[in-house]
Design a protein around this motif. Structure first.
Motif, PDB file in Angstrom:
ATOM      1  N   GLY A  12      51.120  43.499  49.675  1.00 43.42           N
ATOM      2  CA  GLY A  12      50.605  44.800  49.166  1.00 43.42           C
ATOM      3  C   GLY A  12      49.634  45.088  49.987  1.00 43.42           C
ATOM      4  O   GLY A  12      48.681  44.228  50.593  1.00 43.42           O
ATOM      5  N   GLN A  45      42.860  51.199  45.636  1.00 42.15           N
ATOM      6  CA  GLN A  45      41.850  49.888  45.276  1.00 42.15           C
ATOM      7  C   GLN A  45      40.815  50.018  45.782  1.00 42.15           C
ATOM      8  O   GLN A  45      40.585  50.509  47.194  1.00 42.15           O
ATOM      9  N   LYS A 111      41.302  40.344  41.214  1.00 42.74           N
ATOM     10  CA  LYS A 111      39.884  39.799  40.717  1.00 42.74           C
ATOM     11  C   LYS A 111      39.328  40.619  39.572  1.00 42.74           C
ATOM     12  O   LYS A 111      38.530  39.854  38.643  1.00 42.74           O
ATOM     13  N   LEU A 116      49.148  43.027  39.031  1.00 46.76           N
ATOM     14  CA  LEU A 116      49.947  43.255  40.381  1.00 46.76           C
ATOM     15  C   LEU A 116      51.448  42.837  40.423  1.00 46.76           C
ATOM     16  O   LEU A 116      51.793  43.125  41.459  1.00 46.76           O
ATOM     17  N   GLY A 208      39.496  38.909  47.956  1.00 50.11           N
ATOM     18  CA  GLY A 208      40.446  38.526  49.030  1.00 50.11           C
ATOM     19  C   GLY A 208      40.592  37.207  49.339  1.00 50.11           C
ATOM     20  O   GLY A 208      41.024  36.797  50.294  1.00 50.11           O
ATOM     21  N   THR A 209      39.666  36.244  48.486  1.00 47.90           N
ATOM     22  CA  THR A 209      39.715  34.944  48.764  1.00 47.90           C
ATOM     23  C   THR A 209      41.129  34.324  48.831  1.00 47.90           C
ATOM     24  O   THR A 209      41.305  33.299  49.824  1.00 47.90           O
ATOM     25  N   GLY A 210      41.791  34.577  47.785  1.00 45.17           N
ATOM     26  CA  GLY A 210      43.305  33.882  48.055  1.00 45.17           C
ATOM     27  C   GLY A 210      44.182  34.187  48.989  1.00 45.17           C
ATOM     28  O   GLY A 210      44.908  33.614  49.479  1.00 45.17           O
ATOM     29  N   CYS A 211      44.098  35.832  49.259  1.00 40.30           N
ATOM     30  CA  CYS A 211      44.902  36.138  50.469  1.00 40.30           C
ATOM     31  C   CYS A 211      44.523  35.624  51.649  1.00 40.30           C
ATOM     32  O   CYS A 211      45.104  35.257  52.536  1.00 40.30           O
TER      33      CYS A 211
END
Ligand SMILES: Nc1ncnc2c1ncn2[C@@H]1O[C@H](COP(=O)(O)OP(=O)(O)O)[C@@H](O)[C@H]1O
Ligand SMILES: Cc1ncc(COP(=O)(O)O)c(N)n1
Length: 261
Positions: A12, A45, A111, A116, A208-211
Protein backbone atom coordinates in the motif's frame (compact mmCIF):
# COMPACT_ATOMS: atom_id res chain seq x y z
CA UNK A 1 25.96 0.59 -17.82
CA UNK A 2 25.33 -2.22 -15.36
CA UNK A 3 21.69 -2.92 -14.45
CA UNK A 4 21.10 -3.31 -10.71
CA UNK A 5 19.07 -6.31 -9.48
CA UNK A 6 15.32 -5.64 -9.78
CA UNK A 7 13.07 -6.02 -6.73
CA UNK A 8 9.27 -5.76 -6.64
CA UNK A 9 7.10 -4.56 -3.76
CA UNK A 10 3.38 -5.36 -3.69
CA UNK A 11 2.01 -3.07 -0.98
CA UNK A 12 0.00 0.00 0.00
CA UNK A 13 0.98 3.63 -0.49
CA UNK A 14 1.75 5.74 2.61
CA UNK A 15 1.15 9.40 1.76
CA UNK A 16 3.42 10.39 4.66
CA UNK A 17 6.36 8.64 2.99
CA UNK A 18 7.54 6.63 6.01
CA UNK A 19 6.06 3.16 5.47
CA UNK A 20 4.47 1.12 2.68
CA UNK A 21 5.52 1.50 -0.95
CA UNK A 22 7.49 4.68 -0.19
CA UNK A 23 9.61 2.98 2.52
CA UNK A 24 10.10 -0.05 0.30
CA UNK A 25 11.40 1.89 -2.70
CA UNK A 26 13.76 4.00 -0.56
CA UNK A 27 15.14 0.88 1.11
CA UNK A 28 15.63 -0.83 -2.24
CA UNK A 29 17.55 2.19 -3.55
CA UNK A 30 19.67 2.40 -0.39
CA UNK A 31 20.62 -1.27 -0.84
CA UNK A 32 21.72 -0.91 -4.45
CA UNK A 33 18.71 -2.37 -6.24
CA UNK A 34 16.10 -1.12 -8.70
CA UNK A 35 12.75 -0.98 -6.88
CA UNK A 36 9.44 -1.51 -8.68
CA UNK A 37 5.90 -1.41 -7.29
CA UNK A 38 2.45 -2.93 -7.51
CA UNK A 39 0.15 -0.67 -5.48
CA UNK A 40 -2.71 -2.51 -3.75
CA UNK A 41 -4.29 0.36 -1.80
CA UNK A 42 -3.79 4.06 -1.21
CA UNK A 43 -3.75 5.31 2.39
CA UNK A 44 -4.24 8.89 3.58
CA UNK A 45 -1.65 8.73 6.36
CA UNK A 46 0.69 10.93 8.35
CA UNK A 47 2.70 10.88 11.58
CA UNK A 48 -0.53 10.76 13.62
CA UNK A 49 -2.34 7.85 11.98
CA UNK A 50 -4.27 6.52 9.00
CA UNK A 51 -7.25 8.72 8.06
CA UNK A 52 -8.57 6.27 5.48
CA UNK A 53 -7.63 3.89 2.68
CA UNK A 54 -8.93 2.93 -0.73
CA UNK A 55 -8.26 -0.42 -2.37
CA UNK A 56 -7.41 -0.74 -6.02
CA UNK A 57 -9.53 -3.11 -8.15
CA UNK A 58 -7.98 -6.59 -8.51
CA UNK A 59 -7.76 -5.90 -12.24
CA UNK A 60 -5.41 -2.96 -11.59
CA UNK A 61 -3.25 -5.08 -9.29
CA UNK A 62 -3.03 -7.89 -11.85
CA UNK A 63 -2.18 -5.42 -14.64
CA UNK A 64 0.63 -3.77 -12.64
CA UNK A 65 2.09 -7.14 -11.69
CA UNK A 66 2.02 -8.53 -15.24
CA UNK A 67 3.44 -5.30 -16.71
CA UNK A 68 6.47 -5.51 -14.42
CA UNK A 69 7.08 -9.25 -14.28
CA UNK A 70 6.51 -10.09 -17.93
CA UNK A 71 8.90 -7.44 -19.27
CA UNK A 72 11.42 -6.54 -16.57
CA UNK A 73 11.26 -9.53 -14.22
CA UNK A 74 11.97 -9.51 -10.48
CA UNK A 75 14.84 -11.19 -8.63
CA UNK A 76 12.85 -10.97 -5.38
CA UNK A 77 9.35 -9.89 -4.35
CA UNK A 78 8.12 -8.34 -1.09
CA UNK A 79 4.48 -8.08 -0.04
CA UNK A 80 3.10 -5.63 2.54
CA UNK A 81 -0.40 -4.16 3.04
CA UNK A 82 -2.90 -6.22 1.02
CA UNK A 83 -6.06 -4.75 2.60
CA UNK A 84 -8.79 -7.27 1.66
CA UNK A 85 -9.45 -11.00 1.30
CA UNK A 86 -9.92 -10.54 -2.45
CA UNK A 87 -6.56 -8.78 -2.85
CA UNK A 88 -4.72 -11.35 -0.72
CA UNK A 89 -6.19 -14.10 -2.91
CA UNK A 90 -5.22 -12.26 -6.11
CA UNK A 91 -1.66 -11.57 -4.96
CA UNK A 92 -1.14 -15.15 -3.70
CA UNK A 93 -2.19 -16.45 -7.11
CA UNK A 94 0.07 -13.97 -8.97
CA UNK A 95 3.05 -14.97 -6.81
CA UNK A 96 2.81 -18.56 -8.10
CA UNK A 97 3.65 -17.21 -11.59
CA UNK A 98 7.03 -15.72 -10.66
CA UNK A 99 10.24 -17.65 -10.10
CA UNK A 100 11.76 -15.56 -7.29
CA UNK A 101 11.94 -15.61 -3.49
CA UNK A 102 8.96 -13.99 -1.76
CA UNK A 103 9.21 -11.99 1.50
CA UNK A 104 5.75 -11.70 3.11
CA UNK A 105 5.29 -8.93 5.69
CA UNK A 106 1.76 -9.79 6.89
CA UNK A 107 0.77 -6.19 7.63
CA UNK A 108 -2.26 -6.10 9.96
CA UNK A 109 -2.29 -2.76 11.79
CA UNK A 110 -0.30 0.48 11.60
CA UNK A 111 1.97 1.73 14.41
CA UNK A 112 -1.00 3.84 15.56
CA UNK A 113 -3.32 0.84 15.81
CA UNK A 114 -5.28 1.52 12.61
CA UNK A 115 -6.42 -1.65 10.79
CA UNK A 116 -4.81 -2.16 7.36
CA UNK A 117 -6.27 -5.64 6.72
CA UNK A 118 -9.91 -6.74 6.80
CA UNK A 119 -10.54 -9.36 9.53
CA UNK A 120 -11.91 -11.88 7.00
CA UNK A 121 -8.64 -11.67 5.04
CA UNK A 122 -6.67 -13.37 7.84
CA UNK A 123 -7.83 -16.85 6.84
CA UNK A 124 -6.75 -16.20 3.25
CA UNK A 125 -3.32 -15.02 4.45
CA UNK A 126 -2.98 -18.27 6.41
CA UNK A 127 -4.27 -20.58 3.70
CA UNK A 128 -3.09 -18.97 0.45
CA UNK A 129 -0.31 -16.45 1.07
CA UNK A 130 1.89 -18.12 3.71
CA UNK A 131 2.31 -21.34 1.69
CA UNK A 132 3.97 -19.36 -1.15
CA UNK A 133 6.26 -17.34 1.16
CA UNK A 134 10.01 -17.92 1.30
CA UNK A 135 9.95 -16.03 4.59
CA UNK A 136 7.18 -14.41 6.65
CA UNK A 137 8.06 -11.49 8.95
CA UNK A 138 5.28 -10.85 11.52
CA UNK A 139 5.49 -8.57 14.55
CA UNK A 140 3.97 -9.61 17.89
CA UNK A 141 0.43 -8.46 17.04
CA UNK A 142 0.54 -10.22 13.67
CA UNK A 143 1.86 -13.43 15.29
CA UNK A 144 -1.13 -13.39 17.64
CA UNK A 145 -3.58 -12.71 14.77
CA UNK A 146 -2.17 -15.48 12.58
CA UNK A 147 -1.42 -18.21 15.13
CA UNK A 148 -3.09 -17.29 18.42
CA UNK A 149 0.34 -17.47 20.14
CA UNK A 150 0.85 -14.59 22.61
CA UNK A 151 4.51 -13.62 22.82
CA UNK A 152 5.35 -11.72 26.00
CA UNK A 153 9.05 -12.58 26.31
CA UNK A 154 11.94 -13.77 24.16
CA UNK A 155 11.46 -17.39 25.31
CA UNK A 156 8.05 -17.46 23.55
CA UNK A 157 9.53 -16.72 20.09
CA UNK A 158 10.44 -20.36 19.14
CA UNK A 159 6.85 -21.50 19.81
CA UNK A 160 5.51 -18.63 17.68
CA UNK A 161 7.88 -19.51 14.83
CA UNK A 162 6.87 -23.17 14.98
CA UNK A 163 3.17 -22.24 14.75
CA UNK A 164 3.90 -20.06 11.70
CA UNK A 165 6.00 -22.72 9.96
CA UNK A 166 3.04 -25.11 10.30
CA UNK A 167 1.17 -22.74 7.93
CA UNK A 168 3.67 -23.38 5.12
CA UNK A 169 6.32 -20.64 4.69
CA UNK A 170 9.88 -21.92 4.18
CA UNK A 171 11.26 -19.63 6.92
CA UNK A 172 9.72 -17.59 9.74
CA UNK A 173 11.29 -14.39 11.06
CA UNK A 174 9.46 -13.54 14.28
CA UNK A 175 10.19 -9.97 15.36
CA UNK A 176 10.53 -9.08 19.01
CA UNK A 177 10.72 -5.36 18.25
CA UNK A 178 7.80 -4.70 20.61
CA UNK A 179 9.29 -6.60 23.58
CA UNK A 180 11.24 -4.79 26.29
CA UNK A 181 15.05 -4.84 26.28
CA UNK A 182 17.27 -5.77 23.32
CA UNK A 183 15.64 -5.77 19.85
CA UNK A 184 15.70 -9.54 19.30
CA UNK A 185 14.26 -11.46 16.34
CA UNK A 186 14.32 -15.20 15.64
CA UNK A 187 14.76 -16.64 12.13
CA UNK A 188 14.14 -20.37 11.68
CA UNK A 189 13.20 -22.96 9.07
CA UNK A 190 12.46 -25.58 11.69
CA UNK A 191 15.95 -27.06 11.66
CA UNK A 192 18.21 -24.00 11.92
CA UNK A 193 17.75 -21.19 14.46
CA UNK A 194 19.36 -17.78 13.94
CA UNK A 195 18.91 -15.24 16.74
CA UNK A 196 19.36 -11.64 15.62
CA UNK A 197 20.13 -9.14 18.33
CA UNK A 198 20.60 -5.38 18.22
CA UNK A 199 20.67 -2.67 20.85
CA UNK A 200 17.26 -1.06 21.38
CA UNK A 201 17.43 2.55 20.27
CA UNK A 202 15.44 4.85 22.49
CA UNK A 203 13.88 6.61 19.52
CA UNK A 204 10.11 6.91 19.09
CA UNK A 205 10.49 7.66 15.38
CA UNK A 206 10.00 4.07 14.20
CA UNK A 207 7.30 4.47 11.54
CA UNK A 208 8.07 2.00 8.76
CA UNK A 209 10.43 -0.39 10.57
CA UNK A 210 8.62 -3.56 9.45
CA UNK A 211 8.33 -2.45 5.81
CA UNK A 212 11.98 -1.43 5.79
CA UNK A 213 13.23 -4.72 7.24
CA UNK A 214 11.20 -6.86 4.80
CA UNK A 215 12.26 -4.76 1.79
CA UNK A 216 15.90 -4.91 2.84
CA UNK A 217 15.67 -8.71 3.01
CA UNK A 218 14.19 -8.77 -0.51
CA UNK A 219 16.93 -6.43 -1.78
CA UNK A 220 19.72 -8.61 -0.36
CA UNK A 221 18.05 -11.76 -1.76
CA UNK A 222 18.02 -10.04 -5.17
CA UNK A 223 21.78 -9.52 -4.80
CA UNK A 224 22.07 -13.30 -4.39
CA UNK A 225 22.47 -13.66 -0.60
CA UNK A 226 21.24 -16.86 1.04
CA UNK A 227 18.28 -16.17 3.32
CA UNK A 228 20.09 -16.06 6.71
CA UNK A 229 22.74 -13.69 5.28
CA UNK A 230 20.04 -11.50 3.72
CA UNK A 231 18.20 -11.24 7.04
CA UNK A 232 21.40 -10.42 8.96
CA UNK A 233 22.26 -7.62 6.51
CA UNK A 234 18.68 -6.32 6.61
CA UNK A 235 18.68 -6.29 10.41
CA UNK A 236 21.89 -4.21 10.40
CA UNK A 237 20.32 -1.78 7.91
CA UNK A 238 17.05 -1.33 9.84
CA UNK A 239 18.92 -0.91 13.13
CA UNK A 240 20.97 1.93 11.65
CA UNK A 241 17.87 3.49 10.08
CA UNK A 242 16.02 3.37 13.44
CA UNK A 243 18.96 4.92 15.28
CA UNK A 244 18.85 7.80 12.79
CA UNK A 245 15.01 8.08 12.73
CA UNK A 246 13.81 11.68 12.78
CA UNK A 247 10.81 13.73 13.98
CA UNK A 248 8.16 14.64 11.42
CA UNK A 249 4.74 16.19 11.99
CA UNK A 250 3.24 15.96 15.47
CA UNK A 251 3.46 12.19 15.95
CA UNK A 252 5.73 9.26 15.09
CA UNK A 253 8.44 10.10 12.56
CA UNK A 254 10.05 7.72 10.07
CA UNK A 255 13.29 5.77 10.08
CA UNK A 256 16.05 7.45 8.05
CA UNK A 257 16.33 5.33 4.90
CA UNK A 258 19.22 7.36 3.54
CA UNK A 259 21.45 7.09 6.60
CA UNK A 260 24.15 5.26 4.63
CA UNK A 261 23.87 7.20 1.38
N1 LIG B 1 13.60 0.74 19.22
C1 LIG B 1 14.21 -0.18 18.45
N2 LIG B 1 15.57 -0.24 18.41
C2 LIG B 1 16.19 -1.16 17.63
N3 LIG B 1 15.53 -2.06 16.84
C3 LIG B 1 14.18 -2.03 16.84
C4 LIG B 1 13.44 -1.10 17.63
N4 LIG B 1 12.10 -1.30 17.40
C5 LIG B 1 12.01 -2.31 16.49
N5 LIG B 1 13.25 -2.78 16.16
C6 LIG B 1 13.58 -3.80 15.17
O1 LIG B 1 13.00 -3.37 13.94
C7 LIG B 1 12.57 -4.46 13.16
C8 LIG B 1 11.08 -4.31 12.85
O2 LIG B 1 10.38 -4.80 13.97
P1 LIG B 1 8.99 -4.32 14.53
O3 LIG B 1 9.08 -2.89 14.94
O4 LIG B 1 8.62 -5.33 15.57
O5 LIG B 1 8.08 -4.47 13.25
P2 LIG B 1 6.74 -3.76 12.82
O6 LIG B 1 7.12 -2.45 12.20
O7 LIG B 1 6.17 -4.73 11.83
O8 LIG B 1 5.90 -3.59 14.06
C9 LIG B 1 12.92 -5.71 13.99
O9 LIG B 1 14.19 -6.18 13.57
C10 LIG B 1 12.96 -5.17 15.41
O10 LIG B 1 13.73 -5.98 16.28
C1 LIG C 1 0.69 1.58 3.57
C2 LIG C 1 1.24 1.05 4.85
N1 LIG C 1 1.82 -0.18 4.85
C3 LIG C 1 2.35 -0.67 6.01
C4 LIG C 1 2.32 0.05 7.18
C5 LIG C 1 2.89 -0.52 8.45
O1 LIG C 1 4.00 0.21 8.85
P1 LIG C 1 5.14 -0.31 9.85
O2 LIG C 1 6.31 -0.70 9.00
O3 LIG C 1 5.43 0.88 10.70
O4 LIG C 1 4.60 -1.47 10.63
C6 LIG C 1 1.72 1.34 7.14
N2 LIG C 1 1.65 2.11 8.24
N3 LIG C 1 1.19 1.81 5.96
Amino acid sequence: METPPCVLTVAGSDSGGGAGIQADLKTMLALGTHGMSVITAVTAQNSLGVDGFWELPTEAVRAQFRAVVDDIGARAVKTGMLASAELVETVAELLTTVDAPVVVDPVGVSKHGDALLAPEALAVVRERLLPVATVVTPNLAEIAQLTGVRVTEEADLPRAAEALLALGPRWALVKGGHLAGEAVDLLTDGSHEHWLRAPRHDNRHTHGTGCTLASAIAARLAHGDALPAAVAAAKAYVTGAIEAGFPLGAGIGPVRHGFRI
